[in-house]
Design an enzyme around this catalytic site. Structure first.
Site, PDB file in Angstrom:
ATOM      1  CB  SER A   1      -0.956  -0.047   1.192  1.00  0.00           C
ATOM      2  OG  SER A   1      -1.886   1.010   1.119  1.00  0.00           O
TER       3      SER A   1
ATOM      4  CG  ASP B   1      -6.374   0.674  -0.128  1.00  0.00           C
ATOM      5  OD1 ASP B   1      -5.605   1.650  -0.008  1.00  0.00           O
ATOM      6  OD2 ASP B   1      -6.268  -0.352   0.565  1.00  0.00           O
TER       7      ASP B   1
END
Length: 542
Positions: free
Chosen positions: A64, A281
């Site tokens: 991420s 995300d």
């Protein structure tokens, strides 16, 4: 399970001596070179999980918003949700087992979780753009192979895209087609349907959006998606990964933490800009006003904009559907006040971590959840979705039917499996266009209370235990009383402390009527933590 094959392959993916890792909300994360054995073993675990639930399971190789040198892995459950908490424990157990115990641990997991070894297993896999991801994905494939699972490799995808594919597959296509084209088509169709209602007076300048892609996967996927939109949104991609390192001085996390624009994005006054994180995300918006002052629009304001829009539509369809917003203790006090007092929407506070927000949001017909960091989505209950789709088709009253159609397109545009920067961006762009709002008007809904986030190193983070969704400290004795006493000194203030989920630090959050007071309160609370909770090193300096 062939123990010789397991032994042979396990030896190809040896565990470094003395390394212990913990599966948390974000799965496993560490330096890429420490993860080979973990990837192999998560391939094994995904097969076991697939056999246990007789469904396809996802494995995403990503870290991420972490630096490019790191990597990580997380498993995706059948409906695109995060791995079940009981299996997080199995993941940790399997990752940390010594090689000679591997078969024993697998057998134990099979017994505890009632895994039928004779069932078929199916795993969907994907990866981000990190240099280490391709090789690590190969280790995952070895693990799947050893236990006889089938896999489909989606190659380079955003994390939310993999969650989406898994959900499509396990709902037999009810949620959509389990392909990238299926994802692009579903989202773009819903988006076009929504904005065809926008009057042509919505000027050319309002359609421009600059996107900082964190030098990650988001740039690649937005480029693939662009042809589906023609000219409805004019997007300009910055930090597309061709020149700089992933997440380096850019991305949603950088912008949120440092409250300043990313490197590699040239901002003109009042231009609408947003940042994705490394695996797309999370999303935050921002702009610079004519005086050059930077304005951040974080997850709290995104949740507020979406709530205003959905609340108006729900009122128009005239159905008794229950809507609520779910936040964590980090949500700015002004957003909570605005939602509860001005919008009259119930707000619920839960512990930090997406799984807690997602779980709570499932209790309502319409549950909006966002963390301040920009990770979030909207969940619609099965009953609410069925009712809305029925009204969009059959309702005789024009206004009610039109409102239901807009809601139906929102349902299709939102990725309900997980926070998705691409989907969230399209939802926001559609709402701004439909309501004719500029980024400044959106920002002006309420003014954030000045706040400060600090962290303090402690000998052992477990000495702090919290309650009331992490807003009050239960231990060590005297700490909460001290915080209460400090908070009384400042106007509109609150403060809380919570142990980090990943390192031996305590996170301190404070807000107050002025930045000076928020900073002073945060510093005083960090001193209290230092003295009462075993702070390490020198006492904190203001």
């Amino acid at each position: 399970m062939d123990s010789e094959v397991l032994k042979k392959y396990s030896a190809l993916h040896p565990k470094p001596a003395g390394l212990t890792l913990q599966y948390g909300t974000a799965g496993f994360r560490a330096k890429a070179e420490q993860l080979d054995h973990v990837m192999f073993r998560m391939g094994l675990l995904a097969v076991l999980r697939s056999k246990a639930v007789v469904s396809t399971i996802g494995i995403m190789v990503t870290a991420s918003h972490n630096p490019e040198e790191d990597n990580g892995v997380k498993l995706v459950d059948p409906l695109g949700e995060m791995l079940h908490p009981s299996w997080e424990e199995y993941a940790t157990q399997l990752a940390n087992a010594e090689e000679r115990e591997l078969q024993e641990v697998i057998t134990e997991i099979c017994q505890k979780a009632a895994v039928n070894q004779h069932k078929d297993a199916s795993v969907f896999i994907g990866r981000d753009t990190r240099p280490s991801s391709e090789k690590l994905l190969q280790s995952v494939i070895d693990g799947i192979f050893v236990l006889g699972g089938q896999y489909h490799d989606y190659g380079l995808v955003t994390t939310p895209q993999l969650h989406y594919m898994v959900c499509c597959q396990n709902t037999q296509g009810q949620y959509g087609k389990a392909t990238l084209e299926g994802y692009y088509e579903k989202l773009s169709k819903a988006f076009m349907e929504l904005i065809k209602e926008v009057n042509t007076g919505f000027g050319e300048s309002q359609r421009h959006l600059k996107i900082d892609c964190a030098n990650g996967i988001g740039a690649l996927k937005l480029s693939e998606m662009e042809p589906y939109f023609r000219k409805e949104v004019l997007i300009h991609l910055c930090n597309d990964g061709t020149k700089e390192k992933l997440n380096h001085l850019c991305g949603a996390d950088f912008v949120k933490v440092h409250q300043k624009p990313p490197r590699g994005l040239d901002m003109k006054p009042n231009e609408r800009c947003c940042s994705f994180d490394g695996d797309a995300d999370r999303i935050v918006y921002y702009y610079k006003d004519t005086t050059g002052h930077f304005h951040l629009i974080d997850g709290d304001k995104i949740a507020t904009l979406i709530s205003i829009f959905l609340k108006e539509l729900l009122a128009k369809v005239g159905q008794p559907l229950k809507m609520a917003v779910v936040q964590t203790a980090y949500a700015n006090g002004s957003s909570t006040r605005y939602l509860e007092e001005t919008l009259k929407v119930p707000v619920h506070c839960v512990k930090t971590g997406v799984k807690h927000l997602h779980h709570k949001a499932q209790e309502f017909d319409v549950g909006v959840y966002f963390e301040a960091n920009g990770h979030g989505t909207v969940l619609f209950s099965k009953a609410a979705e069925t009712k809305i789709r029925q009204l969009a088709k059959e309702e005789k009253d024009d206004e009610k039917r039109e409102a239901a159609k807009v809601l139906e397109n929102m349902i299709d545009l939102i990725n309900q499996t997980v926070g998705d920067a691409v989907s969230d961006m399209l939802v926001i762009e559609a709402i701004l266009a439909l309501k004719g709002l500029t980024v400044q008007q959106w920002d002006g809904l309420y003014t954030d209370l000045p706040n400060r986030l600090l962290k303090k190193k402690v000998a052992d983070r477990r000495v702090i235990d919290t309650m009331d969704a992490e807003r009050r400290a239960v231990t060590p004795p005297g700490l909460q009383e001290k915080i209460d006493e400090l908070v009384k000194k400042y106007k509109l203030s609150r403060a809380f402390v919570r142990p980090s989920g990943t390192e031996d630090v305590v996170r301190i959050y404070a807000e107050a009527d002025t930045q000076e007071n928020a900073d002073a309160l945060a510093h005083e609370v960090s001193l209290a933590v230092y003295h009462l909770a075993g702070g390490k090193g020198a006492p904190p300096q203001p």
